[in-house]
Design a protein around this motif. Structure first.
Motif, PDB file in Angstrom:
ATOM      1  N   GLN A 147       0.900  -1.364  -0.128  1.00 41.01           N
ATOM      2  CA  GLN A 147      -0.144   0.010  -0.122  1.00 41.01           C
ATOM      3  C   GLN A 147       0.867   1.319  -0.082  1.00 41.01           C
ATOM      4  O   GLN A 147       0.501   2.254  -0.716  1.00 41.01           O
ATOM      5  CB  GLN A 147      -0.878  -0.054   1.274  1.00 41.01           C
ATOM      6  N   PHE A 148       1.798   1.288   0.789  1.00 37.05           N
ATOM      7  CA  PHE A 148       2.838   2.386   0.553  1.00 37.05           C
ATOM      8  C   PHE A 148       3.535   2.766  -0.645  1.00 37.05           C
ATOM      9  O   PHE A 148       3.602   3.785  -1.132  1.00 37.05           O
ATOM     10  CB  PHE A 148       3.687   2.178   2.086  1.00 37.05           C
ATOM     11  N   PHE A 149       4.067   1.305  -1.008  1.00 33.78           N
ATOM     12  CA  PHE A 149       4.770   1.440  -2.269  1.00 33.78           C
ATOM     13  C   PHE A 149       3.936   2.225  -3.545  1.00 33.78           C
ATOM     14  O   PHE A 149       4.508   2.708  -4.453  1.00 33.78           O
ATOM     15  CB  PHE A 149       5.406   0.079  -2.973  1.00 33.78           C
ATOM     16  N   ARG A 150       2.629   1.745  -3.369  1.00 29.62           N
ATOM     17  CA  ARG A 150       1.884   2.224  -4.677  1.00 29.62           C
ATOM     18  C   ARG A 150       1.678   3.658  -4.455  1.00 29.62           C
ATOM     19  O   ARG A 150       1.085   4.312  -5.430  1.00 29.62           O
ATOM     20  CB  ARG A 150       0.334   1.373  -4.617  1.00 29.62           C
ATOM     21  N   GLY A 151       1.767   4.238  -3.317  1.00 29.37           N
ATOM     22  CA  GLY A 151       1.837   5.816  -3.302  1.00 29.37           C
ATOM     23  C   GLY A 151       2.770   6.539  -3.888  1.00 29.37           C
ATOM     24  O   GLY A 151       2.655   7.705  -3.938  1.00 29.37           O
ATOM     25  N   ILE A 152       3.969   5.834  -3.781  1.00 29.38           N
ATOM     26  CA  ILE A 152       5.274   6.597  -4.594  1.00 29.38           C
ATOM     27  C   ILE A 152       5.047   7.175  -5.882  1.00 29.38           C
ATOM     28  O   ILE A 152       4.690   6.118  -6.709  1.00 29.38           O
ATOM     29  CB  ILE A 152       6.634   5.660  -4.297  1.00 29.38           C
ATOM     30  N   PRO A 153       5.262   8.173  -6.604  1.00 32.47           N
ATOM     31  CA  PRO A 153       5.186   8.598  -7.662  1.00 32.47           C
ATOM     32  C   PRO A 153       5.937   7.802  -8.793  1.00 32.47           C
ATOM     33  O   PRO A 153       7.087   7.276  -8.311  1.00 32.47           O
ATOM     34  CB  PRO A 153       5.601  10.024  -7.677  1.00 32.47           C
ATOM     35  N   TYR A 154       5.308   7.122  -9.757  1.00 36.82           N
ATOM     36  CA  TYR A 154       5.984   6.381 -10.804  1.00 36.82           C
ATOM     37  C   TYR A 154       7.091   7.154 -11.643  1.00 36.82           C
ATOM     38  O   TYR A 154       7.994   6.426 -12.212  1.00 36.82           O
ATOM     39  CB  TYR A 154       4.849   5.854 -11.805  1.00 36.82           C
ATOM     40  N   GLU A 155       6.937   8.442 -11.476  1.00 31.54           N
ATOM     41  CA  GLU A 155       7.936   9.103 -12.376  1.00 31.54           C
ATOM     42  C   GLU A 155       9.172   8.984 -11.869  1.00 31.54           C
ATOM     43  O   GLU A 155      10.268   8.960 -12.392  1.00 31.54           O
ATOM     44  CB  GLU A 155       7.505  10.673 -12.252  1.00 31.54           C
ATOM     45  N   LEU A 156       9.458   8.843 -10.310  1.00 29.16           N
ATOM     46  CA  LEU A 156      10.696   8.670  -9.786  1.00 29.16           C
ATOM     47  C   LEU A 156      11.397   7.230 -10.318  1.00 29.16           C
ATOM     48  O   LEU A 156      12.527   7.265 -10.559  1.00 29.16           O
ATOM     49  CB  LEU A 156      10.615   8.565  -8.390  1.00 29.16           C
ATOM     50  N   GLU A 157      10.462   6.230 -10.530  1.00 28.52           N
ATOM     51  CA  GLU A 157      11.074   4.962 -11.040  1.00 28.52           C
ATOM     52  C   GLU A 157      11.387   5.189 -12.332  1.00 28.52           C
ATOM     53  O   GLU A 157      12.417   4.460 -12.981  1.00 28.52           O
ATOM     54  CB  GLU A 157       9.889   4.015 -10.611  1.00 28.52           C
ATOM     55  N   GLU A 158      10.485   5.833 -13.332  1.00 31.96           N
ATOM     56  CA  GLU A 158      10.815   6.049 -14.671  1.00 31.96           C
ATOM     57  C   GLU A 158      12.191   6.752 -14.888  1.00 31.96           C
ATOM     58  O   GLU A 158      13.114   6.513 -15.713  1.00 31.96           O
ATOM     59  CB  GLU A 158       9.745   6.794 -15.430  1.00 31.96           C
ATOM     60  N   ALA A 159      12.469   7.822 -14.013  1.00 33.96           N
ATOM     61  CA  ALA A 159      13.702   8.938 -14.337  1.00 33.96           C
ATOM     62  C   ALA A 159      14.892   7.642 -13.813  1.00 33.96           C
ATOM     63  O   ALA A 159      15.615   7.806 -14.378  1.00 33.96           O
ATOM     64  CB  ALA A 159      13.556   9.876 -13.112  1.00 33.96           C
ATOM     65  N   ARG A 166      15.164   4.372 -14.204  1.00 38.70           N
ATOM     66  CA  ARG A 166      15.220   3.513 -15.332  1.00 38.70           C
ATOM     67  C   ARG A 166      15.863   4.235 -16.523  1.00 38.70           C
ATOM     68  O   ARG A 166      16.451   3.740 -17.234  1.00 38.70           O
ATOM     69  CB  ARG A 166      13.934   3.069 -15.878  1.00 38.70           C
ATOM     70  N   VAL A 167      15.584   5.453 -16.700  1.00 40.32           N
ATOM     71  CA  VAL A 167      16.150   6.376 -17.901  1.00 40.32           C
ATOM     72  C   VAL A 167      17.738   6.389 -17.607  1.00 40.32           C
ATOM     73  O   VAL A 167      18.587   6.612 -18.622  1.00 40.32           O
ATOM     74  CB  VAL A 167      15.545   7.858 -17.895  1.00 40.32           C
ATOM     75  N   ASP A 168      18.143   6.620 -16.252  1.00 35.57           N
ATOM     76  CA  ASP A 168      19.640   6.573 -15.941  1.00 35.57           C
ATOM     77  C   ASP A 168      20.008   5.348 -15.762  1.00 35.57           C
ATOM     78  O   ASP A 168      21.504   5.235 -15.445  1.00 35.57           O
ATOM     79  CB  ASP A 168      19.502   7.272 -14.479  1.00 35.57           C
ATOM     80  N   GLY A 169      19.668   4.358 -16.124  1.00 33.99           N
ATOM     81  CA  GLY A 169      20.276   2.908 -16.369  1.00 33.99           C
ATOM     82  C   GLY A 169      19.946   2.019 -15.299  1.00 33.99           C
ATOM     83  O   GLY A 169      20.802   1.000 -15.139  1.00 33.99           O
ATOM     84  N   VAL A 181      16.145  -4.090  -9.088  1.00 25.08           N
ATOM     85  CA  VAL A 181      16.710  -4.096  -7.734  1.00 25.08           C
ATOM     86  C   VAL A 181      17.397  -2.578  -7.403  1.00 25.08           C
ATOM     87  O   VAL A 181      17.299  -2.293  -6.072  1.00 25.08           O
ATOM     88  CB  VAL A 181      17.854  -5.257  -7.877  1.00 25.08           C
ATOM     89  N   ARG A 182      17.955  -2.126  -8.269  1.00 19.62           N
ATOM     90  CA  ARG A 182      18.743  -0.748  -8.024  1.00 19.62           C
ATOM     91  C   ARG A 182      17.715   0.270  -7.878  1.00 19.62           C
ATOM     92  O   ARG A 182      17.853   0.893  -6.565  1.00 19.62           O
ATOM     93  CB  ARG A 182      19.616  -0.294  -8.783  1.00 19.62           C
ATOM     94  N   THR A 183      16.835   0.171  -8.283  1.00 25.23           N
ATOM     95  CA  THR A 183      15.682   1.277  -8.261  1.00 25.23           C
ATOM     96  C   THR A 183      14.973   0.898  -6.670  1.00 25.23           C
ATOM     97  O   THR A 183      14.893   1.872  -5.808  1.00 25.23           O
ATOM     98  CB  THR A 183      14.493   1.238  -9.269  1.00 25.23           C
ATOM     99  N   PHE A 184      14.799  -0.229  -6.351  1.00 29.64           N
ATOM    100  CA  PHE A 184      14.211  -0.654  -5.169  1.00 29.64           C
ATOM    101  C   PHE A 184      15.198  -0.370  -3.781  1.00 29.64           C
ATOM    102  O   PHE A 184      14.654   0.394  -2.988  1.00 29.64           O
ATOM    103  CB  PHE A 184      14.276  -2.160  -5.060  1.00 29.64           C
ATOM    104  N   LEU A 185      16.363  -0.329  -4.116  1.00 31.75           N
ATOM    105  CA  LEU A 185      17.208  -0.256  -2.933  1.00 31.75           C
ATOM    106  C   LEU A 185      17.751   1.266  -2.823  1.00 31.75           C
ATOM    107  O   LEU A 185      17.759   1.902  -1.783  1.00 31.75           O
ATOM    108  CB  LEU A 185      18.593  -0.951  -3.245  1.00 31.75           C
TER     109      LEU A 185
END
Length: 307
Positions: A188-200, A202-205, A209-213
């Motif tokens: 529930q908490f993870f779903r509230g984090i903006p997806y734009e941060l995760e997409e950014a 991924r753009v940086d490579g 796992v690294r995004t999660f950590l």
């Protein structure tokens, strides 16, 4: 002509505004006073409720200082004929109480770490990753919350026998490490984090796992603190499962099982049992006080997932 016509209108508007402002001020005064009264009454109600909940703890603390023969004296008294601080020291002479405390700390800390690892990774998989059948598996996972723990005691004990883990710390930790509550809370908490941060990221490579950590976990400290406190208290207060799966209580017994050792064929040392109960509340109380800010923030935000 136009000036003479407009001037009364302006003066009239200013007069009307002043009257309306005065009426608004007069109308707001009773509302502000009523609001203060409601606030005071709310504080009084909270303090009274806190006192009601604290009364058993206060009585238990003073009962721990009484002689054993005065525990059930009539009429009941809060303070006994003498104050025996020595009861707290005698607790450690009655049995291997230090062993019980050490075992409980080890089981609670190790179990909390395992639950945090499992719940955060599973919550990330259910809340952020897209894979076929994710929602169906999650619903099936949540369905395990409807099964009472008492129903699982016999199957879990048989599994521990197959693994050869009876009377070991592994049996006290792992059966309750894969709970749906922690996974649901983190999802529930993870779903509230903006997806734009995760997409950014991924753009940086960055991979999953690294995004999660690097992204998800640092933003989830409050929710992790809530789960850590709840899990630690669950392991710390667990009684039925350690009582069943433990054989040598002097070696692997936990604190709740040790509290029952003050009752025997010769009677119950209620004074020592009360003192031991007060001692057993110290770690969880300190944990809640230390993580109080994170708890308030985490509980407030944990239910906002998917907004």
């Amino acid at each position: 002509m136009s000036t003479d016509t407009m001037e009364p209108l302006v003066l009239g508007d200013a007069k009307d505004d002043g009257t309306a402002g005065a009426e608004r001020i007069r109308g707001q005064a009773p509302q502000s006073a009523a609001g203060r009264v409601r606030l005071i009454l709310a504080h009084i109600a909270v303090y009274v409720a806190a006192l009601i909940f604290m009364l058993p703890l206060i009585y238990a603390f003073f009962s721990a200082l009484k002689p054993n023969g005065e525990m059930f004296a009539m009429p009941p008294r809060l303070i006994g004929s003498e104050v025996r601080w020595s009861n707290f020291a005698e607790v450690f002479e009655f049995g291997p109480f230090w062993t019980y405390i050490g075992n409980s700390l080890f089981v609670a800390i190790a179990g909390t770490l395992v639950v945090l690892f499992v719940s955060t990774t599973a919550g990330y998989a259910f809340g952020r990753l897209r894979w076929r059948g994710r929602d169906a598996v999650f619903v099936l996972f949540l369905a395990t919350l409807m099964v009472p723990a008492e129903v699982l005691v016999i199957p879990m004990f048989q599994v521990m026998q197959w693994f050869g883990w009876v009377d070991t710390f592994q049996a006290l930790i792992f059966p309750f490490a894969f709970t749906a509550f922690g996974t649901f809370l983190m999802r529930q908490f993870f779903r509230g984090i903006p997806y734009e941060l995760e997409e950014a990221a991924r753009v940086d490579g960055a991979g999953a796992v690294r995004t999660f950590l690097r992204i998800i976990l640092p933003l989830s400290t409050s929710s992790i603190a809530v789960l850590a406190v709840f899990t630690f208290m669950s392991f710390w207060n667990s009684y039925l499962w350690p009582l069943i799966v433990t054989v040598d209580y002097n070696a692997h017994g936990t604190l709740p099982v040790g509290l029952a050792s003050f009752s025997g064929l010769t009677g119950t040392r209620w004074d020592l049992q009360m003192a031991a109960s007060i001692i057993s509340m110290i770690p969880t109380t300190l944990l809640v006080i230390i993580l109080q800010k994170h708890l308030v923030k985490g509980i407030a935000m944990a239910g906002l997932g998917g907004r």
